[in-house]
Structures are given as structure tokens and as C-alpha cells.
Design an enzyme around this catalytic site. Sequence first.
Site, mmCIF file in Angstrom:
data_model
loop_
_atom_site.group_PDB
_atom_site.id
_atom_site.type_symbol
_atom_site.label_atom_id
_atom_site.label_comp_id
_atom_site.label_asym_id
_atom_site.label_seq_id
_atom_site.Cartn_x
_atom_site.Cartn_y
_atom_site.Cartn_z
ATOM 1 N N VAL A 107 0.841 -1.199 0.000
ATOM 2 C CA VAL A 107 0.000 0.000 0.000
ATOM 3 C C VAL A 107 0.882 1.256 0.000
ATOM 4 C CG1 VAL A 107 -1.714 1.264 1.381
ATOM 5 C CG2 VAL A 107 -1.866 -1.215 1.176
ATOM 6 N N GLY B 131 3.335 3.369 -4.721
ATOM 7 C CA GLY B 131 3.466 3.742 -6.127
ATOM 8 C C GLY B 131 3.260 2.574 -7.072
ATOM 9 N N SER C 78 -1.712 -0.008 -5.826
ATOM 10 C CA SER C 78 -2.517 -0.908 -4.993
ATOM 11 C C SER C 78 -3.991 -0.497 -4.941
ATOM 12 C CB SER C 78 -1.885 -0.980 -3.599
ATOM 13 O OG SER C 78 -2.794 -0.717 -2.608
ATOM 14 N N ALA D 72 -5.817 1.285 -7.049
ATOM 15 C CA ALA D 72 -6.496 1.101 -8.333
ATOM 16 C C ALA D 72 -6.732 -0.375 -8.622
ATOM 17 C CB ALA D 72 -5.677 1.740 -9.460
ATOM 18 N N ASP E 34 -3.344 5.709 -12.994
ATOM 19 C CA ASP E 34 -3.295 4.418 -12.291
ATOM 20 C C ASP E 34 -4.460 3.519 -12.701
ATOM 21 O OD1 ASP E 34 -1.170 5.535 -10.972
ATOM 22 O OD2 ASP E 34 -1.808 4.892 -8.976
HETATM 23 O O1 PMV Z 1 0.010 6.182 -7.341
HETATM 24 P P1 PMV Z 1 1.386 6.675 -7.578
HETATM 25 O O2 PMV Z 1 2.164 6.918 -6.337
HETATM 26 O O3 PMV Z 1 2.117 5.888 -8.617
HETATM 27 O O4 PMV Z 1 1.281 8.155 -8.160
HETATM 28 C C1 PMV Z 1 0.587 8.461 -9.279
HETATM 29 C C2 PMV Z 1 1.346 9.441 -10.077
HETATM 30 C C3 PMV Z 1 1.124 10.912 -9.802
HETATM 31 O O5 PMV Z 1 1.412 11.540 -11.031
HETATM 32 C C4 PMV Z 1 2.087 11.400 -8.747
HETATM 33 C C5 PMV Z 1 -0.287 11.240 -9.361
HETATM 34 C C6 PMV Z 1 -1.329 11.030 -10.441
HETATM 35 O O6 PMV Z 1 -2.516 10.994 -10.080
HETATM 36 O O7 PMV Z 1 -1.000 10.910 -11.625
#
Ligand code: PMV
Length: 307
Positions: free
Chosen positions: A96, A99, A102, A104, A146
Site C-alpha cells: 500500500v 506507487g 494498490s 487502483a 493508475d
Molecule cells: O500512485 P502513484 O504513487 O504511482 O502516483 C501516481 C502518479 C502521480 O502523477 C504522482 C499522481 C497522479 O494521479 O498521476
Amino acid sequence: MTSASAPGKIILFGEHAVVYGRPALAVPVTQVGATVGVSAARSGVHIEAPDVSLTAELSTLAPDQPLAAAVRAVFAALNISSPPGCTVRVESTIPVASGLGSGAAVSVALMRALSAFLGRPLPDDAVNRLAYEIEKLHHGTPSGIDNTVVTYARPVCFVKGRPIETLRVKAPFWIVIGDTGIPAPTRESVGDVRRQWEADRPAWEARFDRAGEIARQARAAIEAGNVAALGPLMDANHALLQEMTVSCPELDRLVDAARLSGATGAKLSGGGRGGNMIALVPPEKAVAVAGALSQAGARRTIATEIR
Ligand code: PMV
């Protein structure tokens, strides 16, 4: 029991700038994923998610609890006002707030499993749209990258508000993912970037433009099979993310260790300030780079071929 799964994901290029309309590239990571099973119960709608120590009846959960919101979104989309008794069991191997997508993946697997259990499987575009609404609960102002890469489970070039574009990988390449083990809620880094952007829009728009240009060049290189061009582009993207204040000493240490052990480029991936980084590696260096990352403090590494 009806079940469905969804993979994890990693952002290759363009995080943060993607929230401001610039392109970003992301790929599914099938070594980790979420699986949701739905089975009939005598009455009530029960949610079990052992990974987050949750066992609860739907009616006791707040509207902004992401799992409850995902279940309710499916009932609403299918116009079901009195759902049949069922138990929704959520399992995930995706850490969690790291990045790896998780939130989504759990939403997508849940929506697929529950709608199939109800006899009316939702199509991908509906799953993607509903999962985006749940991403807002996790992230505040998500770009939608995501839920898109996780729903369609293929490499994508994503621009907010535009139809999904598949990224055609001409020559497969390897990346090693290194996890700092530091939970880093994307909501916080995205919110912090927004505050800084509001305080000095011209400087931040210029940074986002540079990140968008890097993502565009990376897309062209991937689609031309020019893997050699990707390493320097990763390094340039990481430098820009440092400038955007979303790196941290632990991520920088892993990025340096990867470069010193044979990676041809490396960068943080996702929201930053913890979570994961990625390194582009010649296949024969994957084991050495993964070892160097562990030595430099990575809690876990995943080597994956992008194709
Ligand atoms: O969920 P993550 O931590 O991979 O972040 C998504 C990427 C960001 O560009 C930071 C946020 C987004 O909504 O695109």
C-alpha cells in the site's frame, strides 16, 4: 465464488506533470496484484480485507472508505437498490502507498468480481471510470493514469482526459523496481506540488513542460526500439523530480546504487518521498542491480520485462 484480479503498475516517465495535462508512460506489473472473490451470504454485504485488517458490514462503513465506496459504486452503476447477501473478500500482494497502484488494482478487481457475481459484468470503460472516482478518495486530484493502466493491463501513454493510447514496445527491455519500504501517500506529495505550483506557476509549468517533453521522447524511443536512449531520459526525469521536491534521501540512495551497479538509468516512480524507484538494466545485470539495491536498503526488488 466469483473472482477477478488486476495487476500492479509502475510509472516509467512523467509522474506529477501528468496531473497537469502532460503525457506520462506507465506499464502493468504482473508480479504483484489484487484478487477479489465474491460469494453468496445469507444476508447483508460483508467486506473482508485481511491485508488492511478490515472485516465489516457495508452499512457500517463511511462513504469515503474506498472499499465501501467501490462496492456502492457498482450497485449504483447497475441500479441495484437491495443487493443480495454476499461477502466480498479482498486480497492483494501490492504494498500500500508505494506507487505500485494498490488502490487502483483493488478497485478494478472488486468492480469486476462484484459485477460478475451480480450477473452483469461491467465493461472495461465503466470499470475504468468508476475506479477513477475511487482514486479521488485515495489521491485527492488524481490524473487517472493508475486506474487506466491497471484496467487495461497494457503499456500506456496517458494524457488526462484523452482516450487511452497503447504504447507499442518495439524492443522489450528490463527494469528492476526497488522499494524503499517507506509508505508515501500520493495525496500528500500531489497536494504539496499543487501548493508550490500555486505559489509560482510559471516556474512549475516550465518543469512540467520539461517532464512532458522527456515522456514524449521516451515514447518515441520505446516505439522505435531505441532502448539505449531511455537510460539518460530516466536520469533527466529523476533530476526534474528532485527539483520538484518529491525525491528523498532513501530514493536517491537507491537510484545512485542502481547506476553504480550497472543500470543505464534510474528514477523514482510514482508520488515519491518514499515508495518505489525503477532502474533500466541490461538483462544480464538485473541480478547484480537487484542485489545492490537490497544492499542500499531496498525492502524488496522486482525485476520485470517490459514488452
Ligand atoms: O500512485 P502513484 O504513487 O504511482 O502516483 C501516481 C502518479 C502521480 O502523477 C504522482 C499522481 C497522479 O494521479 O498521476
